[in-house]
Design a protein around this motif. Structure first.
Motif, PDB file in Angstrom:
ATOM      1  N   GLU A 268      83.848  31.438  22.939  1.00 60.88           N
ATOM      2  CA  GLU A 268      84.358  31.006  24.238  1.00 60.88           C
ATOM      3  C   GLU A 268      85.487  29.998  24.072  1.00 60.88           C
ATOM      4  OE1 GLU A 268      84.347  31.416  28.402  1.00 60.88           O
ATOM      5  OE2 GLU A 268      83.280  32.538  26.843  1.00 60.88           O
TER       6      GLU A 268
ATOM      7  N   THR B 153      88.652  31.797  22.813  1.00 56.56           N
ATOM      8  CA  THR B 153      89.296  32.576  23.871  1.00 56.56           C
ATOM      9  C   THR B 153      90.101  31.671  24.790  1.00 56.56           C
ATOM     10  OG1 THR B 153      87.560  34.268  23.811  1.00 56.56           O
ATOM     11  CG2 THR B 153      88.874  34.124  25.825  1.00 56.56           C
TER      12      THR B 153
ATOM     13  N   GLU C 238      90.149  37.707  20.940  1.00 58.89           N
ATOM     14  CA  GLU C 238      90.102  37.941  22.390  1.00 58.89           C
ATOM     15  C   GLU C 238      91.104  39.008  22.835  1.00 58.89           C
ATOM     16  OE1 GLU C 238      92.757  36.710  24.841  1.00 58.89           O
ATOM     17  OE2 GLU C 238      93.683  36.943  22.885  1.00 58.89           O
TER      18      GLU C 238
ATOM     19  N   ARG D 100      85.015  39.436  26.012  1.00 61.43           N
ATOM     20  CA  ARG D 100      86.131  38.728  26.648  1.00 61.43           C
ATOM     21  C   ARG D 100      87.418  39.547  26.553  1.00 61.43           C
ATOM     22  NH1 ARG D 100      85.845  33.450  28.062  1.00 61.43           N
ATOM     23  NH2 ARG D 100      87.557  34.184  29.390  1.00 61.43           N
TER      24      ARG D 100
END
Length: 225
Positions: free
Chosen positions: A20, A23, A61, A87
């Motif tokens: 996360e 990204t 990503e 993602r």
């Protein structure tokens, strides 16, 4: 860091935790060298070969797959981290979960004009096995394009010798929950790896940072012997 199997396992573990944050960092343009130099450099290196199809290995990503697709190239991205593939798929494009072990074992039934590893050859044995297995995925006269940190710059204050290092994510503009192991190779070791696995080094590029004048990365453009 010592050369032991836990370092290879640690790469995947850390990237699962950092998916996360990575990204968000890429999409928010928080890595200056990428914004100013290296993103454009890898796109140009791939386009120079005029491929119709590209496989992005360790696609993260997915930005590179999307950038190539806008130029009419059939691009596919694979990554071992499901969260990154999830993602990547949010913004469109062709993506699938596949580890380097899957690819080395021949579980990816593809043949493309160009293979790309953009800052994605992070391990030791995993990278060596992958690079040796890739010719089966490449069309005749296809190209393998690798961008990685420039060893002379990435070495920092440590000795200029091969070995495991730890990425602490300083200067990345956001909080990363997990340090990430990666295997440092000298320039000679990179060249040796490609030669030993049957690749011919056609060209080596050293994109320069416009402000520091130092290499922001090194790009290897390779073809099968």
């Amino acid at each position: 860091m010592h050369n032991d199997p836990s370092n290879e396992n640690g790469i995947l573990h850390s990237w699962q935790q950092n998916a996360e944050a990575w990204t968000n960092t890429v999409r928010d343009g928080l890595i200056e060298s990428r914004r100013l130099v290296t993103d454009r450099a890898i796109v140009d290196a791939v386009l120079d070969g005029q491929p119709r199809s590209v496989l992005d290995l360790g696609c993260g990503e997915g930005w590179l797959v999307r950038a190539l697709a806008t130029r009419g190239i059939q691009a596919v991205g694979v990554d071992a981290v499901p969260a990154l593939i999830a993602r990547a798929s949010e913004r469109g494009g062709e993506f699938q979960v596949a580890s380097y072990e899957d690819i080395a074992a021949g579980r990816l039934p593809l043949r493309v004009d160009a293979l790309v590893c953009n800052f994605a050859l992070l391990g030791k044995e995993s990278a060596e096995r992958l690079v040796a297995s890739l010719p089966s995925l490449l069309s005749e006269d296809g190209r393998f394009v690798v961008q990685t940190v420039h060893p002379l710059v990435a070495c920092g204050e440590q000795a200029y010798v091969d070995g495991w290092r730890q990425e602490g994510w300083t200067g990345f503009g956001t909080a990363f929950p997990s340090p990430a192991p990666w295997y440092f190779r000298t320039l000679a070791s990179w060249v040796g790896l490609f030669a030993e696995t049957g690749w011919h080094l056609c060209e080596m590029r050293e994109p320069l940072h416009p402000e520091t004048g130092r290499p922001a990365s090194v790009i290897f453009i390779l073809q099968r012997h």
